[in-house]
Structures are given as structure tokens and as C-alpha cells.
Design a protein around this motif. Structure first.
Motif, PDB file in Angstrom:
ATOM      1  N   GLY A  71       3.593  48.586   2.497  1.00 28.35           N
ATOM      2  CA  GLY A  71       2.530  48.546   3.738  1.00 28.35           C
ATOM      3  C   GLY A  71       3.324  48.772   4.964  1.00 28.35           C
ATOM      4  N   LEU A 125       3.583  52.703   4.600  1.00 27.70           N
ATOM      5  CA  LEU A 125       2.319  53.320   4.959  1.00 27.70           C
ATOM      6  C   LEU A 125       2.261  53.410   6.681  1.00 27.70           C
ATOM      7  CD1 LEU A 125      -0.218  52.195   2.529  1.00 27.70           C
ATOM      8  CD2 LEU A 125       0.522  54.327   2.883  1.00 27.70           C
ATOM      9  N   ASP A 126       2.469  52.255   7.246  1.00 24.35           N
ATOM     10  CA  ASP A 126       2.477  52.129   8.885  1.00 24.35           C
ATOM     11  C   ASP A 126       3.248  53.101   9.391  1.00 24.35           C
ATOM     12  OD1 ASP A 126       1.467  50.633  11.178  1.00 24.35           O
ATOM     13  OD2 ASP A 126       3.456  49.608  11.077  1.00 24.35           O
ATOM     14  N   HIS A 129       1.723  56.736   8.888  1.00 23.87           N
ATOM     15  CA  HIS A 129       0.639  57.160   9.874  1.00 23.87           C
ATOM     16  C   HIS A 129       0.778  57.218  11.261  1.00 23.87           C
ATOM     17  CE1 HIS A 129      -2.446  57.199   6.514  1.00 23.87           C
ATOM     18  NE2 HIS A 129      -1.851  56.382   5.751  1.00 23.87           N
ATOM     19  N   GLU A 151      -8.273  54.029   5.886  1.00 24.54           N
ATOM     20  CA  GLU A 151      -6.868  53.861   6.233  1.00 24.54           C
ATOM     21  C   GLU A 151      -6.068  52.798   6.701  1.00 24.54           C
ATOM     22  OE1 GLU A 151      -5.622  58.727   5.899  1.00 24.54           O
ATOM     23  OE2 GLU A 151      -6.436  57.953   7.619  1.00 24.54           O
ATOM     24  N   ILE A 178      -3.735  50.063   5.289  1.00 21.40           N
ATOM     25  CA  ILE A 178      -2.394  49.400   5.734  1.00 21.40           C
ATOM     26  C   ILE A 178      -2.272  47.872   6.246  1.00 21.40           C
ATOM     27  CG2 ILE A 178      -0.823  49.674   7.841  1.00 21.40           C
ATOM     28  CD1 ILE A 178      -1.846  52.896   7.954  1.00 21.40           C
ATOM     29  N   LYS A 196       0.438  45.542   4.572  1.00 23.83           N
ATOM     30  CA  LYS A 196       1.525  45.439   5.500  1.00 23.83           C
ATOM     31  C   LYS A 196       1.406  43.685   6.052  1.00 23.83           C
ATOM     32  CE  LYS A 196       3.246  46.201  10.047  1.00 23.83           C
ATOM     33  NZ  LYS A 196       3.355  46.644  11.321  1.00 23.83           N
TER      34      LYS A 196
END
Length: 349
Positions: A173, A176-177, A180, A190, A194, A198
Motif C-alpha cells: 500500500g 502504491l501511495d 500515485h 485508485e 491505496i 496502506k
């Protein structure tokens, strides 16, 4: 409910005592560091001991109670300490990645350690030293989490399986943070993905599953706990998103609009972006100072994104608590989990 709140308060006292003994035991194994161990005591042990509301260990505890575990079982304290140490690791590393200046109203670990280097006029770059040593301290907390988990007794294999999944998901997570934020943009779906990995699963679902595992709970009950945890985890992160933009720094311990300045991709900003169109996207992507923060905050309010977030939080909490009616959860655990749902989403920090 008052009785449940008192039990949660007693849990924090027990958890703090268990955690303090664990920290001292593990720190003693680093006696070979000599005087340098004092830095670890001041920075890492101080950070863990001054931790927030012990929310994640509370979910471990009530997941344990929901599965029929005894309130006097020391194994659930060990599992709660493991989660709290993993949380300390995540926060320290998150502050390095975000280049954050404050956490919980205090100077972040990497800046404290950079100051330690600077005050002694050591060789090299103080900032690089601070980030490197803070990363090591985060890894140390991660290691001590495993040491804590060893106290789970006969259910250690099941507990470890859940705990490793928790750790994998929070790392994924966080990745991904970062991705993005670098890409910019992104839609509501999306943002939800996240926040789920996260924060949501790591704060609510997996701690509940960990408590359930330590109690040797029935598999069917785990599904009930997930039905409660998933909407509540999302609500928790939504509250965090709102506080990251509109929270009082004196309470949150973070600068005004920190999430906006860091380009965080959240449900709140995704809704504002979609409703404001190209203008909103440009404004939210270029927040660089206090003036930009105020403009972004005004946009979020004007588009109704803030109101939508508050409505969604209320709906998600209602769904979470209603999921406990599926049966199989003892009444005192239902009350405890309902109390935690309120605590997790009506907070100001």
C-alpha cells in the motif's frame, strides 16, 4: 458502553507495561553499542513509548475477545505489542519518505538524528546520516515486532501467518501511495485501493484477524470480523484524509495541509478533482505553499468533497457495526468493537 471504555483504558495500561518490559529486554541485547545505545533509547524507545491511542492493539484485543479469548491471556498482549512495533516502523519510514518535519507534535526521528550528527561535527552529510539511521531504527522496530510475537504461545504459526500478511499489505500500500503521488492524478477507485492496503487493512482487519488467530477462533467468525473491518478501515482512512487537510496542527501534530503539499492521492482529493474538472486537477497538483493549501482546501469544500467524505464515513461506520449482528460475536465484544468504531472515526488526531 462505559464499562467497555474502562476495559479499553485498562488494556492500554497493560499494553504499555508489556511493551515497556519488551523494549527494555530487547534494548539490553544491544549493550555492545556502549554510549550509542542511549541514542536508540532516546529516539526509538521514546517514540514507541509516547505512541498514540494504541488503536491497533485494541483491535487485536477485541478480535481475540470476539473469538472467545480470555481478557487475562498474556498472548494477546504480545500480539498487540507486535502490531504496535510494526506501526512504529511504518511511521518512522513514512516520515523519511515524506521528508516530514513533525510527527505527533514532535520533531521526526530522521531530523533528530541529523541534529545529533550536526551537533557533534561528524563527517559527512547530517541529513543523509539522519535518514540512514532512522531507517535502521525502523528496521529495528520491525525486528522487535517478531520478538514480541514469540509470546503468542501455541498459536504462533497462525499468528505469524496473519502478521506477515499485514506487513506485506502495508508495504504494498505504501508503494502504491508513492507511485500515485509521483504520477499525479488518479480516480476515486485508485484512491480507495491505496487507502485499503496502506491503512485500512493494517489498522483494523489484520489486527482483528491476529487477535482471532491467537484465540484459535473459528474460521466463520473471521469472515464476520472482515465484514466489520473493511468498511471501518475505509472510514478510518477517510477521517485521516480529512484531518490531513483540515486538521488542527496543534492536535494532529502535523503541519497544515501536509497531505496536499506532499501530493497525497486520497479519496477526498480524488472526488474534488473529478467534480472540479481540469481546473481542480491543476490546482491540486500544484500545491507548493500555504496559499496553495488554502486554495485547495477551498476547492475541496466548494465541490462538496468534504461533505461527501463526512457522509461516507457515517455510512461506512453504520455498515461496519451492523455486520456484527451476523451472530457468533459475544455481546461484550460487540460493544467493544462498536466503541472502537466510534473512537477510530470521530478522532481529531
Amino acid at each position: 458502553m462505559a464499562a467497555v471504555t474502562r476495559e479499553t483504558d485498562r488494556l492500554r495500561e497493560r499494553m504499555d507495561d508489556h511493551l515497556d518490559r519488551l523494549l527494555e529486554r530487547e534494548a539490553a541485547k544491544l549493550a555492545f553499542l556502549g554510549d550509542d545505545l542511549d541514542v536508540i533509547r532516546d529516539v526509538l524507545l521514546g517514540f514507541v513509548r509516547a505512541g498514540g491511542k494504541r488503536l491497533r492493539p485494541s483491535f487485536v484485543y477485541w478480535g481475540h475477545r470476539a473469538a472467545g479469548g480470555s481478557p487475562d491471556d498474556e498472548a494477546v498482549l504480545a500480539a498487540g505489542c507486535a502490531v504496535e512495533l510494526m506501526h512504529a516502523c511504518a511511521l518512522i519510514l513514512d516520515d523519511v519518505m515524506d521528508e516530514a518535519a513533525t510527527r505527533r507534535g514532535r520533531t521526526t526521528a530522521h531530523l533528530v538524528l541529523a541534529g545529533h550528527h550536526r551537533s557533534r561535527d561528524w563527517l559527512g552529510d547530517p541529513g543523509r546520516f539522519g535518514e540512514s539511521t532512522a531507517t535502521l531504527f525502523g528496521v529495528l522496530a520491525y525486528t522487535w515486532a517478531d520478538a514480541a510475537l514469540l509470546g503468542c504461545g501455541d498459536e504462533l504459526p497462525a499468528a505469524l501467518e496473519v502478521f506477515n500478511r499485514l506487513r506485506s499489505e502495508v508495504v504494498g500500500g505504501q508503494y502504491l501511495d508513492l507511485v500515485h503521488a509521483a504520477r499525479r492524478g488518479g480516480d476515486v477507485e485508485e484512491a480507495g485501493r491505496i487507502s485499503t492496503y496502506k491503512s485500512g487493512k493494517y489498522t483494523v482487519e489484520r489486527p482483528l484477524h491476529l487477535g482471532h488467530a491467537v484465540a484459535g477462533g473459528h474460521p466463520r467468525l473471521r469472515a464476520v470480523l472482515s465484514a466489520y473491518a473493511l468498511p471501518l478501515g475505509e472510514a478510518f482512512q477517510l477521517r485521516d484524509d480529512v484531518l490531513g487537510v483540515f486538521g488542527d496542527p496543534a492536535t494532529t501534530g502535523k503541519p497544515v495541509g501536509a497531505d496536499l503539499l506532499q501530493g497525497k492521492h486520497t479519496w477526498l482529493t480524488a472526488v474534488a478533482r473529478e467534480r472540479a474538472g481540469e481546473y481542480g486537477a491543476v490546482l491540486l497538483d500544484d500545491v507548493a505553499d500555504d496559499e496553495g493549501v488554502e486554495a485547495a482546501r477551498a476547492l475541496i469544500v466548494a465541490t462538496g468533497a468534504l461533505e461527501a467524505a463526512e457522509e461516507r464515513i457515517t455510512d461506512l461506520v453504520t455498515r461496519a457495526v451492523a455486520a456484527l449482528d451476523a451472530g457468533g460475536v459475544p455481546a461484550e465484544a460487540v460493544d467493544g468493537l462498536a466503541d472502537l468504531a466510534d473512537l477510530a472515526t470521530r478522532r481529531s488526531a
